[in-house]
Motif scaffolding. Structure first.
Motif, PDB file in Angstrom:
ATOM      1  N   LEU A  85     -12.599  -7.752 -18.160  1.00 14.49           N
ATOM      2  CA  LEU A  85     -13.831  -8.529 -17.935  1.00 14.49           C
ATOM      3  C   LEU A  85     -15.037  -7.602 -17.800  1.00 14.49           C
ATOM      4  O   LEU A  85     -16.124  -7.902 -18.307  1.00 14.49           O
ATOM      5  CB  LEU A  85     -13.683  -9.393 -16.681  1.00 14.49           C
ATOM      6  N   PHE A  86     -14.830  -6.486 -17.118  1.00 10.58           N
ATOM      7  CA  PHE A  86     -15.892  -5.490 -16.943  1.00 10.58           C
ATOM      8  C   PHE A  86     -16.362  -4.952 -18.297  1.00 10.58           C
ATOM      9  O   PHE A  86     -17.572  -4.894 -18.576  1.00 10.58           O
ATOM     10  CB  PHE A  86     -15.381  -4.344 -16.068  1.00 10.58           C
ATOM     11  N   VAL A  87     -15.417  -4.559 -19.128  1.00 11.61           N
ATOM     12  CA  VAL A  87     -15.745  -3.995 -20.442  1.00 11.61           C
ATOM     13  C   VAL A  87     -16.411  -5.036 -21.338  1.00 11.61           C
ATOM     14  O   VAL A  87     -17.386  -4.736 -22.037  1.00 11.61           O
ATOM     15  CB  VAL A  87     -14.472  -3.432 -21.114  1.00 11.61           C
ATOM     16  N   LEU A  88     -15.906  -6.271 -21.299  1.00 14.66           N
ATOM     17  CA  LEU A  88     -16.481  -7.334 -22.132  1.00 14.66           C
ATOM     18  C   LEU A  88     -17.920  -7.646 -21.720  1.00 14.66           C
ATOM     19  O   LEU A  88     -18.739  -8.032 -22.553  1.00 14.66           O
ATOM     20  CB  LEU A  88     -15.624  -8.602 -22.042  1.00 14.66           C
ATOM     21  N   GLY A  89     -18.218  -7.453 -20.432  1.00 16.30           N
ATOM     22  CA  GLY A  89     -19.580  -7.681 -19.954  1.00 16.30           C
ATOM     23  C   GLY A  89     -20.569  -6.661 -20.477  1.00 16.30           C
ATOM     24  O   GLY A  89     -21.780  -6.898 -20.476  1.00 16.30           O
ATOM     25  N   LEU A  90     -20.056  -5.529 -20.936  1.00 14.23           N
ATOM     26  CA  LEU A  90     -20.915  -4.476 -21.473  1.00 14.23           C
ATOM     27  C   LEU A  90     -21.299  -4.718 -22.935  1.00 14.23           C
ATOM     28  O   LEU A  90     -22.105  -3.987 -23.497  1.00 14.23           O
ATOM     29  CB  LEU A  90     -20.220  -3.115 -21.362  1.00 14.23           C
ATOM     30  N   SER A  91     -20.698  -5.741 -23.525  1.00 11.33           N
ATOM     31  CA  SER A  91     -21.011  -6.065 -24.921  1.00 11.33           C
ATOM     32  C   SER A  91     -21.342  -7.550 -25.043  1.00 11.33           C
ATOM     33  O   SER A  91     -20.646  -8.396 -24.497  1.00 11.33           O
ATOM     34  CB  SER A  91     -19.820  -5.727 -25.828  1.00 11.33           C
ATOM     35  N   TYR A 178     -23.473  -3.233 -11.085  1.00 13.09           N
ATOM     36  CA  TYR A 178     -22.366  -3.884 -11.805  1.00 13.09           C
ATOM     37  C   TYR A 178     -21.055  -3.147 -11.542  1.00 13.09           C
ATOM     38  O   TYR A 178     -20.029  -3.764 -11.236  1.00 13.09           O
ATOM     39  CB  TYR A 178     -22.711  -3.897 -13.297  1.00 13.09           C
ATOM     40  N   CYS A 179     -21.083  -1.831 -11.624  1.00  9.03           N
ATOM     41  CA  CYS A 179     -19.897  -1.005 -11.383  1.00  9.03           C
ATOM     42  C   CYS A 179     -19.431  -1.114  -9.929  1.00  9.03           C
ATOM     43  O   CYS A 179     -18.224  -1.264  -9.663  1.00  9.03           O
ATOM     44  CB  CYS A 179     -20.186   0.458 -11.714  1.00  9.03           C
ATOM     45  N   ILE A 180     -20.367  -1.049  -9.000  1.00 10.70           N
ATOM     46  CA  ILE A 180     -20.026  -1.100  -7.569  1.00 10.70           C
ATOM     47  C   ILE A 180     -19.363  -2.422  -7.217  1.00 10.70           C
ATOM     48  O   ILE A 180     -18.349  -2.460  -6.500  1.00 10.70           O
ATOM     49  CB  ILE A 180     -21.280  -0.875  -6.705  1.00 10.70           C
ATOM     50  N   ILE A 181     -19.922  -3.520  -7.719  1.00 10.20           N
ATOM     51  CA  ILE A 181     -19.363  -4.841  -7.405  1.00 10.20           C
ATOM     52  C   ILE A 181     -17.960  -4.977  -7.986  1.00 10.20           C
ATOM     53  O   ILE A 181     -17.060  -5.531  -7.327  1.00 10.20           O
ATOM     54  CB  ILE A 181     -20.286  -5.957  -7.919  1.00 10.20           C
ATOM     55  N   PHE A 182     -17.749  -4.463  -9.183  1.00 14.47           N
ATOM     56  CA  PHE A 182     -16.404  -4.545  -9.771  1.00 14.47           C
ATOM     57  C   PHE A 182     -15.403  -3.684  -8.998  1.00 14.47           C
ATOM     58  O   PHE A 182     -14.224  -4.043  -8.898  1.00 14.47           O
ATOM     59  CB  PHE A 182     -16.438  -4.156 -11.249  1.00 14.47           C
ATOM     60  N   LEU A 186     -12.021  -5.066  -7.278  1.00 14.43           N
ATOM     61  CA  LEU A 186     -10.711  -4.417  -7.411  1.00 14.43           C
ATOM     62  C   LEU A 186     -10.043  -4.238  -6.049  1.00 14.43           C
ATOM     63  O   LEU A 186      -8.826  -4.430  -5.907  1.00 14.43           O
ATOM     64  CB  LEU A 186     -10.859  -3.056  -8.097  1.00 14.43           C
ATOM     65  N   ILE A 187     -10.838  -3.900  -5.044  1.00 19.84           N
ATOM     66  CA  ILE A 187     -10.307  -3.755  -3.681  1.00 19.84           C
ATOM     67  C   ILE A 187      -9.801  -5.103  -3.168  1.00 19.84           C
ATOM     68  O   ILE A 187      -8.738  -5.188  -2.535  1.00 19.84           O
ATOM     69  CB  ILE A 187     -11.386  -3.178  -2.742  1.00 19.84           C
ATOM     70  N   LEU A 188     -10.544  -6.159  -3.453  1.00 21.44           N
ATOM     71  CA  LEU A 188     -10.109  -7.503  -3.051  1.00 21.44           C
ATOM     72  C   LEU A 188      -8.832  -7.914  -3.775  1.00 21.44           C
ATOM     73  O   LEU A 188      -7.971  -8.588  -3.200  1.00 21.44           O
ATOM     74  CB  LEU A 188     -11.221  -8.517  -3.324  1.00 21.44           C
TER      75      LEU A 188
END
Length: 212
Positions: A85-91, A178-182, A186-188
């Motif tokens: 999802l993170f990677v897809l958000g970058l495109s 964006y990176c920090i929230i992801f 991941l921690i959650l």
């Protein structure tokens, strides 16, 4: 603390349409998953229930997967999903895949609960689902909805900056957030995996042993 809470609330209000869309998409997936269960014929249900029943028998005989294996398998699965999802958000072109992934996650939850209830009956099925599926999903469902929403928001932001032709340096701060929230998501997901392995799994095993 108050400032951070205010910023989060402002962010949600600003992008309420996106979050609402993702929630509706996820709920639609749940409904679709439940509909699939009802549309299956008797033989298909029996074939699936055969594997479920074998799993129940293994538990009653004391054969179960190590808790740490369940924990790591669950976390790795969630991590892969979130990273995708993170990677897809970058495109920008990956946005439809974000919608599909969230819909599929909802469909899996709906199918799982629907099938258990359909095969075990309303009372026993709901009781088993509430112990084995609900605990970790109380955390992981909001995580996925948040991840999908942030991915969509960031992707739309990229699209907006692309057409407005603004300086690319303006993307740095949103990208860091964006990176920090992801990372927090991941921690959650790590917490959700722990609940699934050491709480929900134990509760499910005890309930299955009482049934059989």
């Amino acid at each position: 603390m108050y400032k951070n809470t205010f910023l989060v609330w402002e962010h949600i209000k600003q992008h309420a349409t996106v979050y609402l869309f993702m929630i509706i998409l996820f709920l639609t997936g749940i409904i679709f998953g439940a509909v699939i269960v009802n549309s299956m014929d008797f033989i298909q249900k029996q074939d699936l229930f055969f594997y479920l029943e074998r799993f129940f028998v293994q538990i009653t005989e004391g054969v179960s997967i190590e808790k740490k294996d369940i924990f790591w398998q669950s976390f790795i699965f969630h991590a892969k999903y979130l990273i995708l999802l993170f990677v897809l958000g970058l495109s920008v072109i990956g946005l439809p895949l974000v919608w599909i992934l969230l819909f599929v996650k909802g469909m899996v939850v709906g199918f799982s609960v629907g099938f258990i209830v359909n095969q075990l009956g309303l009372l026993e099925g709901l009781f088993l689902a509430s112990l084995s599926i609900a605990p970790q999903n109380i955390i992981i469902i909001p995580v996925y909805i948040t991840a999908g929403s942030l991915s969509m928001i960031f992707s739309l932001g990229l699209l907006n900056k692309l057409f407005s032709r603004r300086n690319n340096q303006q993307l740095l701060q949103p990208f860091i957030r964006y990176c920090i929230i992801f990372i927090l998501l991941l921690i959650l997901s790590l917490l959700a995996a722990f609940i699934e392995a050491y709480i929900a799994n134990n509760a499910m095993e005890e309930l299955i042993k009482s049934f059989y």
